[in-house]
Scaffold this motif. Structure first.
Motif, PDB file in Angstrom:
ATOM      1  N   ARG A 145      -7.969  14.173  -5.086  1.00  0.00           N
ATOM      2  CA  ARG A 145      -8.153  13.390  -6.294  1.00  0.00           C
ATOM      3  C   ARG A 145      -9.616  12.956  -6.446  1.00  0.00           C
ATOM      4  O   ARG A 145     -10.338  12.759  -5.467  1.00  0.00           O
ATOM      5  CB  ARG A 145      -7.215  12.192  -6.314  1.00  0.00           C
ATOM      6  CG  ARG A 145      -7.278  11.344  -5.072  1.00  0.00           C
ATOM      7  CD  ARG A 145      -6.025  10.493  -4.901  1.00  0.00           C
ATOM      8  NE  ARG A 145      -5.935   9.486  -5.959  1.00  0.00           N
ATOM      9  CZ  ARG A 145      -4.887   8.677  -6.110  1.00  0.00           C
ATOM     10  NH1 ARG A 145      -3.832   8.778  -5.291  1.00  0.00           N
ATOM     11  NH2 ARG A 145      -4.850   7.786  -7.067  1.00  0.00           N
ATOM     12  N   ASP A 147     -10.984  10.190  -7.653  1.00  0.00           N
ATOM     13  CA  ASP A 147     -11.421   8.792  -7.523  1.00  0.00           C
ATOM     14  C   ASP A 147     -11.567   8.353  -6.068  1.00  0.00           C
ATOM     15  O   ASP A 147     -11.358   7.194  -5.732  1.00  0.00           O
ATOM     16  CB  ASP A 147     -10.446   7.873  -8.266  1.00  0.00           C
ATOM     17  CG  ASP A 147      -9.037   7.988  -7.696  1.00  0.00           C
ATOM     18  OD1 ASP A 147      -8.784   8.927  -6.896  1.00  0.00           O
ATOM     19  OD2 ASP A 147      -8.187   7.153  -8.048  1.00  0.00           O
ATOM     20  N   VAL A 148     -11.893   9.282  -5.233  1.00  0.00           N
ATOM     21  CA  VAL A 148     -12.097   8.986  -3.811  1.00  0.00           C
ATOM     22  C   VAL A 148     -13.539   9.318  -3.486  1.00  0.00           C
ATOM     23  O   VAL A 148     -14.060  10.326  -3.948  1.00  0.00           O
ATOM     24  CB  VAL A 148     -11.135   9.848  -2.969  1.00  0.00           C
ATOM     25  CG1 VAL A 148     -11.519   9.812  -1.509  1.00  0.00           C
ATOM     26  CG2 VAL A 148      -9.698   9.396  -3.177  1.00  0.00           C
ATOM     27  N   LEU A 179       1.569  12.157   5.215  1.00  0.00           N
ATOM     28  CA  LEU A 179       1.539  10.982   4.334  1.00  0.00           C
ATOM     29  C   LEU A 179       0.129  10.774   3.789  1.00  0.00           C
ATOM     30  O   LEU A 179      -0.074  10.505   2.602  1.00  0.00           O
ATOM     31  CB  LEU A 179       1.975   9.725   5.093  1.00  0.00           C
ATOM     32  CG  LEU A 179       3.398   9.708   5.661  1.00  0.00           C
ATOM     33  CD1 LEU A 179       3.620   8.427   6.463  1.00  0.00           C
ATOM     34  CD2 LEU A 179       4.423   9.828   4.547  1.00  0.00           C
ATOM     35  N   ALA A 182      -0.601  13.411   1.263  1.00  0.00           N
ATOM     36  CA  ALA A 182       0.056  13.118  -0.012  1.00  0.00           C
ATOM     37  C   ALA A 182      -0.690  12.040  -0.775  1.00  0.00           C
ATOM     38  O   ALA A 182      -0.812  12.088  -2.014  1.00  0.00           O
ATOM     39  CB  ALA A 182       1.508  12.669   0.249  1.00  0.00           C
ATOM     40  N   GLY A 183      -1.221  11.096  -0.051  1.00  0.00           N
ATOM     41  CA  GLY A 183      -1.969  10.031  -0.706  1.00  0.00           C
ATOM     42  C   GLY A 183      -3.275  10.510  -1.316  1.00  0.00           C
ATOM     43  O   GLY A 183      -3.741   9.978  -2.326  1.00  0.00           O
ATOM     44  N   LEU A 184      -3.848  11.503  -0.684  1.00  0.00           N
ATOM     45  CA  LEU A 184      -5.134  12.018  -1.174  1.00  0.00           C
ATOM     46  C   LEU A 184      -4.985  13.056  -2.287  1.00  0.00           C
ATOM     47  O   LEU A 184      -5.942  13.351  -3.015  1.00  0.00           O
ATOM     48  CB  LEU A 184      -5.922  12.656  -0.015  1.00  0.00           C
ATOM     49  CG  LEU A 184      -6.633  11.688   0.937  1.00  0.00           C
ATOM     50  CD1 LEU A 184      -7.174  12.446   2.142  1.00  0.00           C
ATOM     51  CD2 LEU A 184      -7.762  10.945   0.217  1.00  0.00           C
ATOM     52  N   GLU A 188       0.529  13.525  -9.675  1.00  0.00           N
ATOM     53  CA  GLU A 188       1.215  14.162 -10.809  1.00  0.00           C
ATOM     54  C   GLU A 188       0.930  13.358 -12.067  1.00  0.00           C
ATOM     55  O   GLU A 188       1.011  12.125 -12.046  1.00  0.00           O
ATOM     56  CB  GLU A 188       2.736  14.135 -10.586  1.00  0.00           C
ATOM     57  CG  GLU A 188       3.205  14.931  -9.395  1.00  0.00           C
ATOM     58  CD  GLU A 188       3.205  16.429  -9.704  1.00  0.00           C
ATOM     59  OE1 GLU A 188       3.628  16.799 -10.814  1.00  0.00           O
ATOM     60  OE2 GLU A 188       2.766  17.216  -8.807  1.00  0.00           O
ATOM     61  N   PRO A 189       0.663  13.980 -13.128  1.00  0.00           N
ATOM     62  CA  PRO A 189       0.561  13.224 -14.384  1.00  0.00           C
ATOM     63  C   PRO A 189       1.951  12.727 -14.758  1.00  0.00           C
ATOM     64  O   PRO A 189       2.946  13.369 -14.413  1.00  0.00           O
ATOM     65  CB  PRO A 189       0.080  14.284 -15.376  1.00  0.00           C
ATOM     66  CG  PRO A 189       0.507  15.589 -14.800  1.00  0.00           C
ATOM     67  CD  PRO A 189       0.534  15.432 -13.316  1.00  0.00           C
ATOM     68  N   ARG A 191       5.282  12.268 -16.327  1.00  0.00           N
ATOM     69  CA  ARG A 191       6.061  13.308 -16.998  1.00  0.00           C
ATOM     70  C   ARG A 191       6.163  12.979 -18.488  1.00  0.00           C
ATOM     71  O   ARG A 191       6.563  11.882 -18.865  1.00  0.00           O
ATOM     72  CB  ARG A 191       7.460  13.337 -16.399  1.00  0.00           C
ATOM     73  CG  ARG A 191       8.051  14.729 -16.402  1.00  0.00           C
ATOM     74  CD  ARG A 191       9.404  14.707 -15.760  1.00  0.00           C
ATOM     75  NE  ARG A 191       9.332  14.227 -14.355  1.00  0.00           N
ATOM     76  CZ  ARG A 191      10.371  14.368 -13.526  1.00  0.00           C
ATOM     77  NH1 ARG A 191      11.486  14.942 -13.943  1.00  0.00           N
ATOM     78  NH2 ARG A 191      10.284  13.932 -12.294  1.00  0.00           N
TER      79      ARG A 191
ATOM     80  N   ARG B 175      -9.552   0.350  -2.400  1.00  0.00           N
ATOM     81  CA  ARG B 175      -9.870   1.771  -2.375  1.00  0.00           C
ATOM     82  C   ARG B 175      -8.980   2.596  -1.450  1.00  0.00           C
ATOM     83  O   ARG B 175      -8.547   3.694  -1.802  1.00  0.00           O
ATOM     84  CB  ARG B 175     -11.344   1.967  -1.989  1.00  0.00           C
ATOM     85  CG  ARG B 175     -12.297   1.272  -2.976  1.00  0.00           C
ATOM     86  CD  ARG B 175     -13.636   1.954  -3.041  1.00  0.00           C
ATOM     87  NE  ARG B 175     -13.510   3.383  -3.237  1.00  0.00           N
ATOM     88  CZ  ARG B 175     -13.436   3.990  -4.427  1.00  0.00           C
ATOM     89  NH1 ARG B 175     -13.487   3.269  -5.540  1.00  0.00           N
ATOM     90  NH2 ARG B 175     -13.299   5.296  -4.509  1.00  0.00           N
ATOM     91  N   LEU B 179      -4.259   4.552  -1.462  1.00  0.00           N
ATOM     92  CA  LEU B 179      -3.989   5.919  -0.994  1.00  0.00           C
ATOM     93  C   LEU B 179      -2.804   5.932  -0.030  1.00  0.00           C
ATOM     94  O   LEU B 179      -1.920   6.788  -0.104  1.00  0.00           O
ATOM     95  CB  LEU B 179      -5.225   6.492  -0.284  1.00  0.00           C
ATOM     96  CG  LEU B 179      -6.506   6.632  -1.118  1.00  0.00           C
ATOM     97  CD1 LEU B 179      -7.650   7.135  -0.226  1.00  0.00           C
ATOM     98  CD2 LEU B 179      -6.284   7.590  -2.279  1.00  0.00           C
ATOM     99  N   ALA B 182       0.316   5.366  -1.940  1.00  0.00           N
ATOM    100  CA  ALA B 182       0.736   6.572  -2.658  1.00  0.00           C
ATOM    101  C   ALA B 182       1.407   7.551  -1.703  1.00  0.00           C
ATOM    102  O   ALA B 182       2.385   8.221  -2.044  1.00  0.00           O
ATOM    103  CB  ALA B 182      -0.472   7.225  -3.325  1.00  0.00           C
ATOM    104  N   GLY B 183       0.891   7.611  -0.495  1.00  0.00           N
ATOM    105  CA  GLY B 183       1.472   8.527   0.489  1.00  0.00           C
ATOM    106  C   GLY B 183       2.864   8.107   0.919  1.00  0.00           C
ATOM    107  O   GLY B 183       3.712   8.939   1.244  1.00  0.00           O
TER     108      GLY B 183
END
Lengths: 193, 193, 193, 193
Positions: A145, A147-148, A179, A182-184, A188-189, A191, B175, B179, B182-183
């Motif tokens: 993503r 924004d990191v 995990l 997945a966080g990084l 998904e936009p 739906r 920050r 993340l 989200a994970g």
DNA sequence: AATGAATGAGCCTTCATTCAT
DNA sequence: AATGAATGAAGGCTCATTCAT
């Protein structure tokens, strides 16, 4: 990086390299509390010889960290060139792996008991540049993503090293690493209806 | 947990509490290498007094950790009861916060230089039970994916503590923490065609 | 011997006697290195109470030795009265026996780490008088050679205590004691032709 | 007995010998309670130097005792060879003399606070063999009664050392030593009618 | 240059003695 | 008078660093 008026004599250079290697392994295994005498013994030299090359224990630490940093950066850049999309993940994984068996490096990166940015500002800068580079490539490849930033990645590295040290390699890889990944990942936009 | 035939005399109890508090703060700030004499000095007592209450440096450590563990667990359970869905996230955050200023607690949880499970098996067990409890509540509330277990959470705590120590509170929160969250969140099902 | 303005209160006297007894047993078993706290604990009193009765550890030692001396002398005189010829031998044996289980008494008599004559001149004098008395009776009875004096006997006592401590009771009695006795016996006159 | 891969450097050997000598004298005079720092001070070296050569206080003791034992045995065997009949008496006298000024040796032989047989089994065995050897020669020469064994002699040595320490050299020699000698001599056969 | 011996400050811990409760 | 908590001076030992060989 370190300048010398004259290049080391061959035997001196050999000793220096040997001490560095042994010290790295020993500190990594036993922690920083190992006496210098023990390092010298394992390296097969006298304590005085260690001090000739590294005037304090602290400076030996610094040399080890600089050495490791160098290697880590080289390898990371190679991986990122080979596969930009996976580059950041490979880097994170590699750092966790290194850090787990390398207390000195971990702590150096985390700034615990050793201020990397102060002690080795060049190494620190180069490291951060490398992180930024690899991250940008993966972001361009769409696997991370946007924004990191590099500081976030460095923070994650610190965390992963601690986790890796705490938990075994394989478990970390199979249970926690996904995990983080997945966080990084690019979220998904929402739906659309 | 610790039983005494007779309660401590008022002055002794005061000193004990004072030493514990000072030792907690000092170790948290300076690390475990601080001499007992320094603890004593800061607490305004003689070294002998520290040793009267805690017969070894190790036992002082244990007492601190046990004390902190107790507090952490109490608070976590209260939070989880108030808001099960947020319980786990609140807990993670709290542990990161604590751990950042509390090297002893961090290391104890991570098992670095101090084997919590061996030294304080009761505390360790209770801690893991608490983690499992809070996790289960959040999973039932649908805020945490179901393929995560208590050991994973403990690993994340270790990582977060390291990260929090490395990076400031607010930055971590804004920050990196998202993340991790989200994970941990329940993943979107693959979009059907 | 020790004068007090007022006699001790009953409970104080009881405590004093108890401490003396416990200290005697403890020092005899464990040696003089036992902490005062341990004596206090075994006696069921506080450390302060020990110090109220015996202002220094040294003074506790003195009190024990004086007490023992008194008992030893009483018993020796009784034996000598009952059987003058055996009196000296009985005395030697008794002292060896006592001394073996009583490091404090031994060392006090021998002046090792404790100068009896200086610390308790009365006890010392009375002890020597008793030795002289018993010796004289045995010499008059014809069982001990006449060219031996009280100082010699005291020397033998010191030696016997050391020997007894080194070797078991029964072995000392059966193997070494007879040699000493033979040495003390009135020598055969040279056989005339 | 102690093997070293390489002989000590000249300065180190000098220091080691000096520490050993000073420690011997100091312990002999002051007893075993003397701090290592005091030994170091008297030897004119740092405390660390003492510990380099003797890693614990205990090991310094052992080295002293082993050293003394060696000397004692050598001398005793020489005397016994020169005059078998007097050998045992000379030995007893010598041991008394040594032991009087040498608390370490005394205690080692007597097993007080230092278990010779456990710490230096070789020295212990050799010592006992020497005693047995000298005794046998004197018995064969007819100067010592035959129902005495090496253990009895060792016991007498312990006693004589204590006595010698208690009483001056010359007095012991003139007054008590003859008694012991008379006790050890071959007894007159009962005068036949 | 290398060696390893020497240094000495500093650490953990114990314990005789004092003192507040 | 009793209690036991507090004190603080040692003591054994370690180890980073210096220095003679």
């Amino acid at each position: 990086m370190t300048e010398r008026s004259r290049p080391l004599r061959a035997d001196a250079a050999r000793n220096r390299a040997r001490v560095l290697q042994v010290a790295y392994e020993t500190f990594a295994q036993e922690g920083a509390a190992v006496p210098i005498d023990e390092i010298a013994r394992r390296a097969g030299v006298g304590a005085g010889t260690v001090y000739r090359h590294f005037p304090t224990k602290e400076s030996l630490f610094q040399a080890i960290v600089a050495d490791r940093m160098h290697q880590v950066i080289e390898r990371a850049l190679a991986q990122a060139a080979a596969d930009p999309g996976e580059g950041l993940y490979a880097f994170l994984f590699q750092m966790a792996e290194q850090g787990a068996t390398d207390l000195g490096l971990t702590d150096a990166v985390a700034g615990v008991g050793f201020d990397l940015a102060e002690a080795l500002p060049d190494a620190e800068r180069k490291f951060m540049d490398t992180v930024a580079d690899i991250l940008a490539r993966s972001q361009r490849a769409g696997t991370v993503r946007s924004d990191v930033d590099a500081a976030d990645i460095k923070t994650l590295i610190v965390g992963l090293q601690a986790m890796r040290r705490f938990r075994g390699d394989s478990e970390l890889m199979h249970r926690v690493y996904p995990l983080i990944r997945a966080g990084l990942a690019v979220p998904e936009p929402p739906r659309s209806a």
